[in-house]
Design a protein around this motif. Structure first.
Motif, PDB file in Angstrom:
ATOM      1  N   ALA A 158       0.811  -1.218   0.000  1.00 50.19           N
ATOM      2  CA  ALA A 158       0.000   0.000   0.000  1.00 50.19           C
ATOM      3  C   ALA A 158       0.844   1.267   0.000  1.00 50.19           C
ATOM      4  O   ALA A 158       0.350   2.345  -0.338  1.00 50.19           O
ATOM      5  CB  ALA A 158      -0.942   0.011   1.206  1.00 50.19           C
ATOM      6  N   GLY A 159       2.109   1.146   0.400  1.00 50.84           N
ATOM      7  CA  GLY A 159       2.982   2.314   0.456  1.00 50.84           C
ATOM      8  C   GLY A 159       3.457   2.652   1.850  1.00 50.84           C
ATOM      9  O   GLY A 159       4.176   3.639   2.052  1.00 50.84           O
ATOM     10  N   LYS A 160       3.086   1.824   2.839  1.00 53.53           N
ATOM     11  CA  LYS A 160       3.477   2.104   4.223  1.00 53.53           C
ATOM     12  C   LYS A 160       4.988   2.185   4.375  1.00 53.53           C
ATOM     13  O   LYS A 160       5.507   3.138   4.958  1.00 53.53           O
ATOM     14  CB  LYS A 160       2.954   1.007   5.165  1.00 53.53           C
ATOM     15  N   SER A 161       5.686   1.186   3.846  1.00 53.07           N
ATOM     16  CA  SER A 161       7.137   1.124   4.038  1.00 53.07           C
ATOM     17  C   SER A 161       7.845   2.308   3.392  1.00 53.07           C
ATOM     18  O   SER A 161       8.834   2.818   3.934  1.00 53.07           O
ATOM     19  CB  SER A 161       7.694  -0.190   3.465  1.00 53.07           C
ATOM     20  N   THR A 162       7.333   2.760   2.256  1.00 51.45           N
ATOM     21  CA  THR A 162       7.947   3.909   1.580  1.00 51.45           C
ATOM     22  C   THR A 162       7.801   5.168   2.422  1.00 51.45           C
ATOM     23  O   THR A 162       8.765   5.929   2.611  1.00 51.45           O
ATOM     24  CB  THR A 162       7.311   4.127   0.197  1.00 51.45           C
ATOM     25  N   VAL A 163       6.602   5.397   2.950  1.00 52.18           N
ATOM     26  CA  VAL A 163       6.380   6.575   3.795  1.00 52.18           C
ATOM     27  C   VAL A 163       7.260   6.514   5.034  1.00 52.18           C
ATOM     28  O   VAL A 163       7.890   7.508   5.421  1.00 52.18           O
ATOM     29  CB  VAL A 163       4.895   6.691   4.192  1.00 52.18           C
ATOM     30  N   ILE A 164       7.327   5.340   5.656  1.00 53.85           N
ATOM     31  CA  ILE A 164       8.145   5.172   6.851  1.00 53.85           C
ATOM     32  C   ILE A 164       9.614   5.426   6.535  1.00 53.85           C
ATOM     33  O   ILE A 164      10.324   6.093   7.292  1.00 53.85           O
ATOM     34  CB  ILE A 164       7.965   3.754   7.436  1.00 53.85           C
ATOM     35  N   SER A 165      10.083   4.921   5.419  1.00 48.70           N
ATOM     36  CA  SER A 165      11.487   5.125   5.030  1.00 48.70           C
ATOM     37  C   SER A 165      11.794   6.598   4.827  1.00 48.70           C
ATOM     38  O   SER A 165      12.899   7.064   5.144  1.00 48.70           O
ATOM     39  CB  SER A 165      11.798   4.341   3.755  1.00 48.70           C
ATOM     40  N   ILE A 166      10.827   7.343   4.318  1.00 46.48           N
ATOM     41  CA  ILE A 166      11.022   8.791   4.131  1.00 46.48           C
ATOM     42  C   ILE A 166      11.086   9.483   5.488  1.00 46.48           C
ATOM     43  O   ILE A 166      11.957  10.331   5.733  1.00 46.48           O
ATOM     44  CB  ILE A 166       9.899   9.377   3.254  1.00 46.48           C
ATOM     45  N   ILE A 167      10.176   9.134   6.394  1.00 47.75           N
ATOM     46  CA  ILE A 167      10.181   9.733   7.731  1.00 47.75           C
ATOM     47  C   ILE A 167      11.497   9.435   8.455  1.00 47.75           C
ATOM     48  O   ILE A 167      12.045  10.286   9.155  1.00 47.75           O
ATOM     49  CB  ILE A 167       8.976   9.231   8.555  1.00 47.75           C
ATOM     50  N   LEU A 168      12.004   8.221   8.250  1.00 46.55           N
ATOM     51  CA  LEU A 168      13.253   7.808   8.895  1.00 46.55           C
ATOM     52  C   LEU A 168      14.496   8.334   8.194  1.00 46.55           C
ATOM     53  O   LEU A 168      15.615   8.018   8.608  1.00 46.55           O
ATOM     54  CB  LEU A 168      13.322   6.278   8.964  1.00 46.55           C
ATOM     55  N   THR A 169      14.312   9.075   7.111  1.00 50.29           N
ATOM     56  CA  THR A 169      15.383   9.690   6.298  1.00 50.29           C
ATOM     57  C   THR A 169      16.146   8.685   5.457  1.00 50.29           C
ATOM     58  O   THR A 169      17.190   9.009   4.901  1.00 50.29           O
ATOM     59  CB  THR A 169      16.388  10.502   7.154  1.00 50.29           C
ATOM     60  N   ALA A 170      15.656   7.459   5.346  1.00 44.36           N
ATOM     61  CA  ALA A 170      16.313   6.455   4.509  1.00 44.36           C
ATOM     62  C   ALA A 170      16.027   6.695   3.034  1.00 44.36           C
ATOM     63  O   ALA A 170      16.786   6.245   2.165  1.00 44.36           O
ATOM     64  CB  ALA A 170      15.861   5.054   4.900  1.00 44.36           C
ATOM     65  N   LEU A 171      14.928   7.376   2.733  1.00 43.25           N
ATOM     66  CA  LEU A 171      14.572   7.767   1.373  1.00 43.25           C
ATOM     67  C   LEU A 171      14.252   9.239   1.353  1.00 43.25           C
ATOM     68  O   LEU A 171      13.806   9.805   2.359  1.00 43.25           O
ATOM     69  CB  LEU A 171      13.336   6.991   0.887  1.00 43.25           C
ATOM     70  N   GLN A 172      14.455   9.867   0.204  1.00 41.17           N
ATOM     71  CA  GLN A 172      14.054  11.257   0.017  1.00 41.17           C
ATOM     72  C   GLN A 172      12.827  11.295  -0.891  1.00 41.17           C
ATOM     73  O   GLN A 172      12.755  10.556  -1.877  1.00 41.17           O
ATOM     74  CB  GLN A 172      15.185  12.072  -0.611  1.00 41.17           C
ATOM     75  N   PRO A 173      11.828  12.129  -0.585  1.00 44.31           N
ATOM     76  CA  PRO A 173      10.645  12.202  -1.447  1.00 44.31           C
ATOM     77  C   PRO A 173      10.968  12.871  -2.778  1.00 44.31           C
ATOM     78  O   PRO A 173      11.895  13.677  -2.863  1.00 44.31           O
ATOM     79  CB  PRO A 173       9.673  13.053  -0.621  1.00 44.31           C
ATOM     80  N   ASP A 174      10.210  12.511  -3.806  1.00 42.06           N
ATOM     81  CA  ASP A 174      10.362  13.191  -5.096  1.00 42.06           C
ATOM     82  C   ASP A 174       9.818  14.611  -5.015  1.00 42.06           C
ATOM     83  O   ASP A 174      10.314  15.517  -5.670  1.00 42.06           O
ATOM     84  CB  ASP A 174       9.615  12.422  -6.195  1.00 42.06           C
ATOM     85  N   SER A 175       8.777  14.794  -4.217  1.00 45.16           N
ATOM     86  CA  SER A 175       8.185  16.116  -4.009  1.00 45.16           C
ATOM     87  C   SER A 175       7.498  16.134  -2.659  1.00 45.16           C
ATOM     88  O   SER A 175       7.240  15.093  -2.062  1.00 45.16           O
ATOM     89  CB  SER A 175       7.182  16.440  -5.116  1.00 45.16           C
ATOM     90  N   GLY A 176       7.193  17.328  -2.168  1.00 44.02           N
ATOM     91  CA  GLY A 176       6.585  17.470  -0.860  1.00 44.02           C
ATOM     92  C   GLY A 176       7.628  17.596   0.230  1.00 44.02           C
ATOM     93  O   GLY A 176       8.841  17.617  -0.037  1.00 44.02           O
ATOM     94  N   SER A 177       7.173  17.682   1.471  1.00 43.49           N
ATOM     95  CA  SER A 177       8.090  17.870   2.586  1.00 43.49           C
ATOM     96  C   SER A 177       7.643  17.066   3.800  1.00 43.49           C
ATOM     97  O   SER A 177       6.465  16.768   3.973  1.00 43.49           O
ATOM     98  CB  SER A 177       8.171  19.352   2.966  1.00 43.49           C
ATOM     99  N   VAL A 178       8.626  16.709   4.633  1.00 41.32           N
ATOM    100  CA  VAL A 178       8.368  15.990   5.880  1.00 41.32           C
ATOM    101  C   VAL A 178       9.176  16.655   6.980  1.00 41.32           C
ATOM    102  O   VAL A 178      10.384  16.899   6.815  1.00 41.32           O
ATOM    103  CB  VAL A 178       8.761  14.502   5.779  1.00 41.32           C
ATOM    104  N   THR A 179       8.523  16.966   8.095  1.00 43.37           N
ATOM    105  CA  THR A 179       9.236  17.474   9.262  1.00 43.37           C
ATOM    106  C   THR A 179       8.973  16.565  10.449  1.00 43.37           C
ATOM    107  O   THR A 179       7.872  16.036  10.612  1.00 43.37           O
ATOM    108  CB  THR A 179       8.813  18.914   9.616  1.00 43.37           C
TER     109      THR A 179
END
Length: 303
Positions: free
Chosen positions: A41-62
């Motif tokens: 569903a995309g859970k792992s991708t979102v989590i990886s972005i929050i954990l800084t393991a991945l960078q988003p293509d667009s948007g922001s996370v704080t």
């Protein structure tokens, strides 16, 4: 309430696969937040972005005011993570594993010992500190995994499907401990799961599908919005009851020993029972479980 995680218009693709599609949500400080979705569903991708393991293509996370992609090292100190698969050495004792992890955070020896004692108190593992990690039960391992995640006193505890594979008693113990961390220690708990029943005590729930948010709210909100009561009936004359249902265009499902009709409200059972009472030998109005709610949300058309 103060926001501790903010995800704004985040998208992430891998080739032609849109893993996360313009997703936005926030997590309030000190809350138990559940992030639900089936595998893929995309859970792992979102989590990886929050954990800084991945960078988003667009948007922001704080995370606690720090921005992913700019202040990643600080963000990693703000989050403790319990992964689905353990990252501890099965041949070392619990104490040895925790000491090694504490060293990775740059703690001096006295600080390491104090941190281990503090975490052992929180998750109740003093009796197994000298035991080899690989010899522990599933529930014991999970408690040690949580202790490992708490060593550096993070503001956020991220649990990735923490009770998968555990027996019911161990699951109950883990959830009791998680509730204690949130309520007594003010910990923000971010839970990912594909079992909505695990989110029953959450302050807020988000359900995702194919990288998009398809439902959100408290467990009570979701149950009120998406649940459907069911009328279960048994009969001594199956042919007659089915004939009347078909003649009246009643939508029903056959179950072992009886028939089920979905109800828009509990009260809607009364005219059905009245109309077919001569054919009914027993009946029961069944309330939807949270699992039923998740299935209804996930299977809705147009999402």
């Amino acid at each position: 309430m103060q926001t501790i995680i903010e995800v704004e218009n985040v998208s992430k693709s891998f080739g032609q696969v849109n893993a996360v599609d313009d997703m936005s949500f926030y997590v309030t400080k000190g809350s138990l937040f559940s992030f639900l979705g089936t595998n893929g569903a995309g859970k792992s991708t979102v989590i990886s972005i929050i954990l800084t393991a991945l960078q988003p293509d667009s948007g922001s996370v704080t995370v606690n005011g720090f921005t992913v992609g700019k202040e990643d090292e600080v963000i990693r100190k703000e989050i403790g993570v319990v992964f689905q698969e353990s990252v501890l050495d099965p041949l070392l004792s619990v104490q040895e594993n925790l000491e090694i992890r504490a060293q990775l955070y740059g703690m001096a020896k006295q600080d390491r010992l104090a941190a281990i004692q503090r975490c052992a108190d929180i998750v109740d593992i003093h009796s197994i500190l000298k035991r080899r990690y690989g010899k522990l039960s599933g529930g014991q391992k999970r408690r040690v995994d949580i202790a490992r995640a708490l060593l550096h006193q993070p503001k956020i505890l991220l649990l990735d499907e923490p009770t998968t594979g555990l027996d019911p008693q161990s699951r109950q113990q883990i959830w009791k401990m998680i509730g204690h961390l949130q309520k007594e220690h003010g910990m923000t708990v971010f839970l990912t799961t594909h079992y909505i029943e695990e989110a029953a005590n959450s302050d807020f729930v988000i359900v995702i599908k194919e990288g998009r948010i398809i439902a959100k709210g408290t467990p009570v909100d979701l149950k009120q919005q998406y649940s459907a009561d069911r009328l279960f009936m048994t009969t001594t004359d199956h042919i007659a009851l089915r004939t009347h249902f078909q003649h009246d265009h009643v939508q029903y499902q056959e179950e072992t020993g009886g028939y089920t009709i979905d109800l828009p409200t509990t009260i809607a059972a009364i005219p059905i029972l009245t109309k077919y009472q001569s054919f009914i030998s027993s009946f029961e109005v069944r309330k939807s479980s949270l699992d039923d709610v998740f299935i209804r949300i996930h299977d809705r058309k147009g999402v």
